[in-house]
Design a protein around this motif. Structure first.
Motif, PDB file in Angstrom:
ATOM      1  N   ALA A  87       0.863  -1.181   0.000  1.00  0.00           N
ATOM      2  CA  ALA A  87       0.000   0.000   0.000  1.00  0.00           C
ATOM      3  C   ALA A  87       0.898   1.230   0.000  1.00  0.00           C
ATOM      4  N   VAL A  88       0.444   2.291  -0.663  1.00  0.00           N
ATOM      5  CA  VAL A  88       1.270   3.503  -0.744  1.00  0.00           C
ATOM      6  C   VAL A  88       0.466   4.720  -0.304  1.00  0.00           C
ATOM      7  N   TYR A  89       1.196   5.720   0.212  1.00  0.00           N
ATOM      8  CA  TYR A  89       0.582   6.899   0.820  1.00  0.00           C
ATOM      9  C   TYR A  89       1.380   8.149   0.470  1.00  0.00           C
ATOM     10  N   ARG A  90       0.700   9.300   0.530  1.00  0.00           N
ATOM     11  CA  ARG A  90       1.381  10.583   0.504  1.00  0.00           C
ATOM     12  C   ARG A  90       1.528  11.035   1.949  1.00  0.00           C
ATOM     13  N   GLY A  91       2.768  11.210   2.375  1.00  0.00           N
ATOM     14  CA  GLY A  91       3.027  11.620   3.748  1.00  0.00           C
ATOM     15  C   GLY A  91       3.387  13.091   3.827  1.00  0.00           C
ATOM     16  N   LEU A  92       3.082  13.697   4.952  1.00  0.00           N
ATOM     17  CA  LEU A  92       3.372  15.112   5.169  1.00  0.00           C
ATOM     18  C   LEU A  92       4.252  15.253   6.405  1.00  0.00           C
ATOM     19  N   GLY A  93       5.433  15.857   6.225  1.00  0.00           N
ATOM     20  CA  GLY A  93       6.335  16.075   7.348  1.00  0.00           C
ATOM     21  C   GLY A  93       5.932  17.276   8.181  1.00  0.00           C
ATOM     22  N   ALA A  94       6.456  17.325   9.385  1.00  0.00           N
ATOM     23  CA  ALA A  94       6.153  18.457  10.278  1.00  0.00           C
ATOM     24  C   ALA A  94       6.581  19.779   9.669  1.00  0.00           C
ATOM     25  N   ASP A  95       7.586  19.728   8.768  1.00  0.00           N
ATOM     26  CA  ASP A  95       8.069  20.947   8.123  1.00  0.00           C
ATOM     27  C   ASP A  95       7.324  21.261   6.833  1.00  0.00           C
ATOM     28  N   GLY A  96       6.285  20.473   6.536  1.00  0.00           N
ATOM     29  CA  GLY A  96       5.503  20.695   5.323  1.00  0.00           C
ATOM     30  C   GLY A  96       5.999  19.931   4.119  1.00  0.00           C
ATOM     31  N   ALA A  97       7.159  19.248   4.229  1.00  0.00           N
ATOM     32  CA  ALA A  97       7.674  18.462   3.102  1.00  0.00           C
ATOM     33  C   ALA A  97       6.781  17.252   2.853  1.00  0.00           C
ATOM     34  N   ARG A  98       6.650  16.886   1.582  1.00  0.00           N
ATOM     35  CA  ARG A  98       5.815  15.738   1.222  1.00  0.00           C
ATOM     36  C   ARG A  98       6.685  14.543   0.881  1.00  0.00           C
TER      37      ARG A  98
ATOM     38  N   VAL B  40       5.259   7.246   0.666  1.00  0.00           N
ATOM     39  CA  VAL B  40       5.470   6.230   1.692  1.00  0.00           C
ATOM     40  C   VAL B  40       4.914   4.893   1.201  1.00  0.00           C
ATOM     41  N   LYS B  41       5.766   3.870   1.228  1.00  0.00           N
ATOM     42  CA  LYS B  41       5.356   2.526   0.804  1.00  0.00           C
ATOM     43  C   LYS B  41       5.335   1.610   2.022  1.00  0.00           C
ATOM     44  N   LEU B  42       4.220   0.917   2.188  1.00  0.00           N
ATOM     45  CA  LEU B  42       4.055  -0.045   3.268  1.00  0.00           C
ATOM     46  C   LEU B  42       4.039  -1.434   2.632  1.00  0.00           C
ATOM     47  N   ARG B  43       5.016  -2.262   2.991  1.00  0.00           N
ATOM     48  CA  ARG B  43       5.184  -3.578   2.364  1.00  0.00           C
ATOM     49  C   ARG B  43       4.945  -4.680   3.381  1.00  0.00           C
ATOM     50  N   PHE B  44       4.021  -5.593   3.064  1.00  0.00           N
ATOM     51  CA  PHE B  44       3.699  -6.712   3.939  1.00  0.00           C
ATOM     52  C   PHE B  44       4.315  -7.990   3.384  1.00  0.00           C
TER      53      PHE B  44
ATOM     54  N   LEU C  94       7.805  -2.113  10.980  1.00  0.00           N
ATOM     55  CA  LEU C  94       6.567  -1.736  11.671  1.00  0.00           C
ATOM     56  C   LEU C  94       5.727  -3.002  11.817  1.00  0.00           C
ATOM     57  N   GLY C  95       5.990  -3.763  12.864  1.00  0.00           N
ATOM     58  CA  GLY C  95       5.317  -5.046  13.031  1.00  0.00           C
ATOM     59  C   GLY C  95       5.668  -5.974  11.882  1.00  0.00           C
ATOM     60  N   ALA C  96       4.647  -6.465  11.201  1.00  0.00           N
ATOM     61  CA  ALA C  96       4.859  -7.367  10.064  1.00  0.00           C
ATOM     62  C   ALA C  96       5.150  -6.607   8.773  1.00  0.00           C
ATOM     63  N   PHE C  97       5.232  -5.288   8.855  1.00  0.00           N
ATOM     64  CA  PHE C  97       5.392  -4.457   7.666  1.00  0.00           C
ATOM     65  C   PHE C  97       6.789  -3.841   7.594  1.00  0.00           C
ATOM     66  N   ARG C  98       7.154  -3.447   6.376  1.00  0.00           N
ATOM     67  CA  ARG C  98       8.336  -2.619   6.143  1.00  0.00           C
ATOM     68  C   ARG C  98       7.847  -1.274   5.612  1.00  0.00           C
ATOM     69  N   VAL C  99       8.446  -0.214   6.102  1.00  0.00           N
ATOM     70  CA  VAL C  99       8.082   1.137   5.669  1.00  0.00           C
ATOM     71  C   VAL C  99       9.263   1.736   4.913  1.00  0.00           C
ATOM     72  N   ILE C 100       9.011   2.149   3.663  1.00  0.00           N
ATOM     73  CA  ILE C 100      10.042   2.759   2.829  1.00  0.00           C
ATOM     74  C   ILE C 100       9.545   4.156   2.439  1.00  0.00           C
ATOM     75  N   VAL C 101      10.421   5.133   2.549  1.00  0.00           N
ATOM     76  CA  VAL C 101      10.037   6.528   2.315  1.00  0.00           C
ATOM     77  C   VAL C 101      10.908   7.117   1.208  1.00  0.00           C
ATOM     78  N   TYR C 102      10.257   7.809   0.274  1.00  0.00           N
ATOM     79  CA  TYR C 102      10.922   8.461  -0.852  1.00  0.00           C
ATOM     80  C   TYR C 102      10.521   9.935  -0.890  1.00  0.00           C
ATOM     81  N   PRO C 103      11.303  10.782  -1.542  1.00  0.00           N
ATOM     82  CA  PRO C 103      10.804  12.127  -1.852  1.00  0.00           C
ATOM     83  C   PRO C 103       9.543  12.001  -2.699  1.00  0.00           C
ATOM     84  N   PHE C 104       8.602  12.900  -2.505  1.00  0.00           N
ATOM     85  CA  PHE C 104       7.370  12.853  -3.294  1.00  0.00           C
ATOM     86  C   PHE C 104       7.572  13.615  -4.598  1.00  0.00           C
TER      87      PHE C 104
END
Length: 318
Positions: free
Chosen positions: A11-22, A25-29, A66-76
Motif C-alpha cells: 500500500a502507498v501513501y502521501r506523507g506530510l512532514g512536520a516541516d511541510g515536506a511531502r 510512503v510505501k508499506l510492504r507486507f 513496523l510489526g509485520a510491515f516494512r516502511v520505505i520513504v521516498y521524496p514525493f
C-alpha cells in the motif's frame, strides 16, 4: 492513501512532514527483498537520474520495521504514470537511453550475490494450470469470480497453448548460455512516472533480477503501454534511445508470453481464491480480459513468436 498498483502486499501513501515536506510512503507486507531499495540507491548514486532513491532512517537503513510491515520513504514527485500521461516521443527516447545505462551498470559482487538469477521458473505456469482446474471443477457464487471462471473456461485452449509455448521457449533458453544484466523486470507504463516538469522516473524496484536484457526489452512494443501508439512506433522511439543491439527473438517471445502467464495467474488467484478485494476484483477481471483483446498483449506476442519462427537465427539488429 493512494490507490496505486496491483500488488496486494503493498500500500502507498502521501506523507506530510512536520516541516511541510511531502513524501511517498510505501508499506510492504510479507516477503521483502532488501535489494528493492539497495539497488535504486546504488543506481541513483551513480548518476542514473531517472531513479528516485529511498531516504535513509536516522539509523542509516533504507527501510523501517513496523510489526509485520516494512516502511520505505521516498521524496514525493508530483506527476502521473505513463498510463494516465502517455509518453511523448522525447520521453520514449529517454526511456530507452535510461534503460541502456541501467543494463550497462557494473554491480559490486556484494550486490550481485544478493540478486535473484533468471532460472525460467515454471511456478507461474503451474499456477495457471491450477486455476484452469479450479475454474472447471468449482462453482463460484460471488459474481466476479463466476465471470472470471467462465472467461478462463472459454479461453482454455488459448491459455493452454500459451503455457505450452512458454514452456518450449524456456527449455530452449535453458539449453544455451546467455549474458545476464541487471533488469528491473516490471517496466510497464504504471512503473514509469512522468513528473510535472516532464522528467521521466523509473519506479517500483520490487523484483530486480539478473537476466537476459530481453527481460526488460519485451515491454517496448509489447502491449504494456495502452493503445496510444502501435508496437512498431513504440519500438522505433525506444531503440532510438537504447541504441543498436542484438535481440534474441526466443528470449523476447518467452518474456512476453511469461508476462501474460503471470498476469493470468495473479488475477485468477486474486479472484478465485478469496472473496476479498472490493473494487479490485472487477479490475482484476478487466486486466485479465485485456490480454485477449484484439491488438492486445497476447496477439502481439503471437505475432512476434511467429516472426521468430520464420527467422530462427539467434538475434536481429535493432
Amino acid at each position: 492513501f493512494l490507490p496505486l498498483g496491483a500488488d496486494l502486499n503493498t500500500a502507498v501513501y502521501r506523507g506530510l512532514g512536520a516541516d511541510g515536506a511531502r513524501y511517498f510512503v510505501k508499506l510492504r507486507f510479507g516477503d521483502f527483498d532488501p535489494m528493492s531499495v539497495a539497488l535504486p540507491k546504488y543506481l541513483s548514486e551513480r548518476g542514473v537520474g531517472e531513479i528516485i532513491a529511498p531516504l535513509a532512517t536516522r539509523a542509516g537503513k533504507l527501510w523501517a520495521d513496523l510489526g509485520a510491515f516494512r516502511v520505505i520513504v521516498y521524496p514525493f514527485v508530483e506527476g502521473d504514470n505513463a498510463y494516465a500521461r502517455p509518453l511523448s516521443d522525447a520521453q520514449w527516447v529517454a526511456f530507452g537511453a535510461a534503460l541502456r545505462r541501467i543494463h550497462a551498470v557494473t554491480l559490486p559482487e556484494a550486490l550481485v550475490q544478493r540478486l535473484q538469477m533468471e532460472h525460467y521458473d515454471p511456478q507461474w505456469r503451474a499456477r495457471v494450470r491450477a486455476s484452469l482446474r479450479r475454474a472447471e471443477a468449482e462453482t463460484f457464487e460471488e459474481p466476479v469470480a463466476a465471470q472470471l471462471a467462465a472467461v478462463v473456461r472459454d479461453k482454455r485452449g488459448a491459455i493452454l497453448d500459451l503455457v505450452a509455448r512458454t514452456e518450449a521457449l524456456a527449455a530452449r533458453l535453458q539449453a544455451r548460455p546467455s549474458v545476464r544484466v541487471l533488469c528491473h523486470a516490471d517496466l510497464h507504463a504504471g512503473n514509469l512516472l512522468i513528473g510535472a516538469d516532464g522528467a521521466l522516473h523509473i519506479v517500483d524496484w520490487d523484483a530486480p533480477i539478473l537476466a537476459p536484457k530481453e527481460r526488460d526489452l519485451m515491454y517496448a512494443g509489447g502491449g504494456q503501454f495502452g493503445n496510444v501508439r502501435g508496437p512498431a512506433e513504440e519500438e522505433a522511439l525506444f531503440y532510438a534511445g537504447y541504441g543498436q543491439v542484438e535481440i534474441d527473438l526466443d528470449a523476447l517471445a518467452y518474456y512476453r508470453y511469461e508476462r501474460i502467464v503471470q498476469d493470468i495467474a495473479v488475477e485468477c488467484d486474486q479472484v478465485l481464491l478469496t472473496d476479498a478485494g472490493g473494487d479490485d476484483r472487477p479490475q482484476a477481471l478487466r486486466w485479465l480480459l485485456s490480454n485477449f483483446a484484439p491488438g492486445g498483449a497476447l496477439e502481439i506476442a503471437h505475432r512476434q513468436y511467429e516472426s521468430g519462427k520464420r527467422h530462427p537465427r539467434p538475434g536481429v539488429r535493432r
